[in-house]
Motif scaffolding. Structure first.
Motif, PDB file in Angstrom:
ATOM      1  N   TYR A  31      34.535  31.157  42.419  1.00 21.93           N
ATOM      2  CA  TYR A  31      33.148  29.622  42.192  1.00 21.93           C
ATOM      3  C   TYR A  31      33.461  29.190  41.454  1.00 21.93           C
ATOM      4  CZ  TYR A  31      30.240  33.006  45.250  1.00 21.93           C
ATOM      5  OH  TYR A  31      29.830  33.705  46.253  1.00 21.93           O
ATOM      6  N   VAL A  32      33.047  27.427  41.524  1.00 20.81           N
ATOM      7  CA  VAL A  32      33.534  26.626  40.157  1.00 20.81           C
ATOM      8  C   VAL A  32      32.301  25.714  40.277  1.00 20.81           C
ATOM      9  CG1 VAL A  32      34.753  25.522  41.885  1.00 20.81           C
ATOM     10  CG2 VAL A  32      35.196  24.825  39.395  1.00 20.81           C
ATOM     11  N   MET A  33      31.969  25.824  39.060  1.00 27.51           N
ATOM     12  CA  MET A  33      31.030  24.667  38.090  1.00 27.51           C
ATOM     13  C   MET A  33      31.593  23.517  37.664  1.00 27.51           C
ATOM     14  SD  MET A  33      28.277  25.215  34.881  1.00 27.51           S
ATOM     15  CE  MET A  33      27.223  25.771  35.237  1.00 27.51           C
ATOM     16  N   THR A  34      30.662  22.663  38.937  1.00 21.82           N
ATOM     17  CA  THR A  34      30.524  21.022  39.133  1.00 21.82           C
ATOM     18  C   THR A  34      29.434  21.180  38.356  1.00 21.82           C
ATOM     19  OG1 THR A  34      30.994  20.994  40.994  1.00 21.82           O
ATOM     20  CG2 THR A  34      30.784  18.958  40.096  1.00 21.82           C
ATOM     21  N   VAL A  35      30.188  20.471  36.563  1.00 20.57           N
ATOM     22  CA  VAL A  35      28.995  19.941  35.045  1.00 20.57           C
ATOM     23  C   VAL A  35      28.659  18.776  35.435  1.00 20.57           C
ATOM     24  CG1 VAL A  35      29.110  20.405  32.985  1.00 20.57           C
ATOM     25  CG2 VAL A  35      30.917  21.803  33.862  1.00 20.57           C
ATOM     26  N   ASP A  36      27.388  18.384  35.322  1.00 25.76           N
ATOM     27  CA  ASP A  36      26.776  16.952  35.320  1.00 25.76           C
ATOM     28  C   ASP A  36      26.934  16.933  33.813  1.00 25.76           C
ATOM     29  OD1 ASP A  36      26.827  16.780  37.865  1.00 25.76           O
ATOM     30  OD2 ASP A  36      24.608  17.451  38.507  1.00 25.76           O
ATOM     31  N   ARG A  37      25.926  17.515  32.871  1.00 23.39           N
ATOM     32  CA  ARG A  37      26.046  17.286  31.390  1.00 23.39           C
ATOM     33  C   ARG A  37      25.878  18.039  30.266  1.00 23.39           C
ATOM     34  NH1 ARG A  37      20.067  15.454  30.357  1.00 23.39           N
ATOM     35  NH2 ARG A  37      19.673  17.537  31.421  1.00 23.39           N
ATOM     36  N   VAL A  38      26.403  18.413  29.206  1.00 26.52           N
ATOM     37  CA  VAL A  38      26.580  19.194  28.105  1.00 26.52           C
ATOM     38  C   VAL A  38      25.958  18.667  26.670  1.00 26.52           C
ATOM     39  CG1 VAL A  38      28.229  19.548  27.083  1.00 26.52           C
ATOM     40  CG2 VAL A  38      29.292  19.416  29.039  1.00 26.52           C
ATOM     41  N   HIS A  39      24.932  19.773  26.499  1.00 26.17           N
ATOM     42  CA  HIS A  39      24.434  19.553  25.197  1.00 26.17           C
ATOM     43  C   HIS A  39      25.106  20.540  24.556  1.00 26.17           C
ATOM     44  CE1 HIS A  39      20.383  20.819  22.552  1.00 26.17           C
ATOM     45  NE2 HIS A  39      20.604  19.021  22.334  1.00 26.17           N
ATOM     46  N   LEU A  40      25.190  20.265  23.178  1.00 31.84           N
ATOM     47  CA  LEU A  40      25.816  21.158  22.519  1.00 31.84           C
ATOM     48  C   LEU A  40      25.205  20.850  20.644  1.00 31.84           C
ATOM     49  CD1 LEU A  40      28.556  21.712  20.552  1.00 31.84           C
ATOM     50  CD2 LEU A  40      28.538  18.979  19.664  1.00 31.84           C
ATOM     51  N   VAL A  41      25.315  22.530  20.365  1.00 36.78           N
ATOM     52  CA  VAL A  41      24.070  22.100  19.197  1.00 36.78           C
ATOM     53  C   VAL A  41      25.093  22.695  18.443  1.00 36.78           C
ATOM     54  CG1 VAL A  41      22.599  23.226  17.252  1.00 36.78           C
ATOM     55  CG2 VAL A  41      22.396  23.035  20.207  1.00 36.78           C
ATOM     56  N   GLY A  42      25.540  22.330  17.526  1.00 38.87           N
ATOM     57  CA  GLY A  42      27.019  22.682  16.081  1.00 38.87           C
ATOM     58  C   GLY A  42      25.866  23.005  14.754  1.00 38.87           C
ATOM     59  N   GLY A  43      24.560  23.828  14.656  1.00 34.49           N
ATOM     60  CA  GLY A  43      24.101  23.792  13.297  1.00 34.49           C
ATOM     61  C   GLY A  43      23.274  23.815  13.766  1.00 34.49           C
ATOM     62  N   PHE A  44      22.130  23.880  12.230  1.00 31.47           N
ATOM     63  CA  PHE A  44      21.052  22.715  12.316  1.00 31.47           C
ATOM     64  C   PHE A  44      21.664  20.884  12.312  1.00 31.47           C
ATOM     65  CE2 PHE A  44      20.111  26.694   9.827  1.00 31.47           C
ATOM     66  CZ  PHE A  44      18.851  27.176  10.563  1.00 31.47           C
TER      67      PHE A  44
END
Length: 246
Positions: A130-143
């Motif tokens: 299976y493969v994911m077609t990504v739409d959006r990404v949310h990054l949390v790099g720390g506080f």
């Protein structure tokens, strides 16, 4: 709040790519089928495609696979937080999109290259890729370091992806046949890891994937490689750096 500079924004995008391209497992969230319809979380293994799209090997007997057959929407959380004394300070990224079956032989090859033990059951009748077609990404790099990105904002240009994708198998074969010493050198000098006999298993515009005895390592390029020639130049530059020539 001061306006974010382009350098700061690129640093965040680079963190997203580092987490995704250097990872092998994550938490997949799907919508539970049936009347309840609540969120369902699974620990899964994945391998990124040349463009970063996560590839999976699922059994139809798994709940998350049944969920995806009813509702293809999903998210994948990749993190480097759980090993820290305070997990909240560690980086993590959530990739949101849809997950659907794939018969693309490249997806099979890339997944099994990163997870060679999975070859034992990949041919079972109830397993499929299976493969994911990504739409959006949310990054949390720390506080106080959270950012949303469109998937296109963190990818390499389509032309670069296509060029490296076409040359990937030749690049991997060439590195393993003629440059085993360089592979060991990358690991020892640039990654500060032990062992000899590392083998290249994949590459993309951002770096080279290598493995030894089931252990995985990633050698990031110093710049994006737009084609096979630039991949070669990046690998030569890394070898020079590892040897202390620059």
């Amino acid at each position: 709040m001061a306006k974010e500079t382009e350098d700061q924004s690129e640093a965040f995008r680079g963190e997203v790519r580092r987490l995704l391209l250097g990872g092998r497992s994550g938490a997949l969230s799907t919508t539970m089928r049936g009347r309840a319809g609540g969120p369902y979380g699974s620990l899964v293994t994945y391998a990124p495609d040349v463009d970063g799209s996560p590839i999976f090997l699922f059994s139809t007997l798994s709940d998350h696979t049944g969920n995806l057959m009813k509702d293809a929407r999903a998210s994948l959380l990749v993190e480097e937080s759980s090993r820290r004394k305070n997990p909240q300070t560690g980086p993590r990224a959530t990739f949101m999109g849809t997950v659907k079956p794939t018969k693309n032989p490249r997806h099979r090859r890339r997944f099994l290259a990163r997870h060679p033990d999975a070859a034992f059951y990949a041919g079972f009748g109830d397993f499929g890729f299976y493969v994911m077609t990504v739409d959006r990404v949310h990054l949390v790099g720390g506080f106080a370091r959270a950012r949303w990105f469109k998937w296109a904002d963190v990818q390499a240009p389509a032309k670069a992806v296509k060029a490296v994708q076409a040359a990937e198998q030749d690049i991997v074969a060439h590195m393993n046949a003629d440059h085993g010493e360089a592979l060991d050198l990358y690991v020892a000098k640039l990654l500060r890891r032990k062992g000899r006999g590392w083998q290249a298993v994949g590459c993309d515009p951002w770096g080279l994937d290598i493995m030894r005895n089931g252990g995985f390592a990633r050698v990031p390029f110093d710049e994006i490689a737009a084609d096979a020639g630039r991949v070669r130049a990046c690998l030569m530059a890394l070898a020079a750096k590892a040897r202390g020539w620059r």
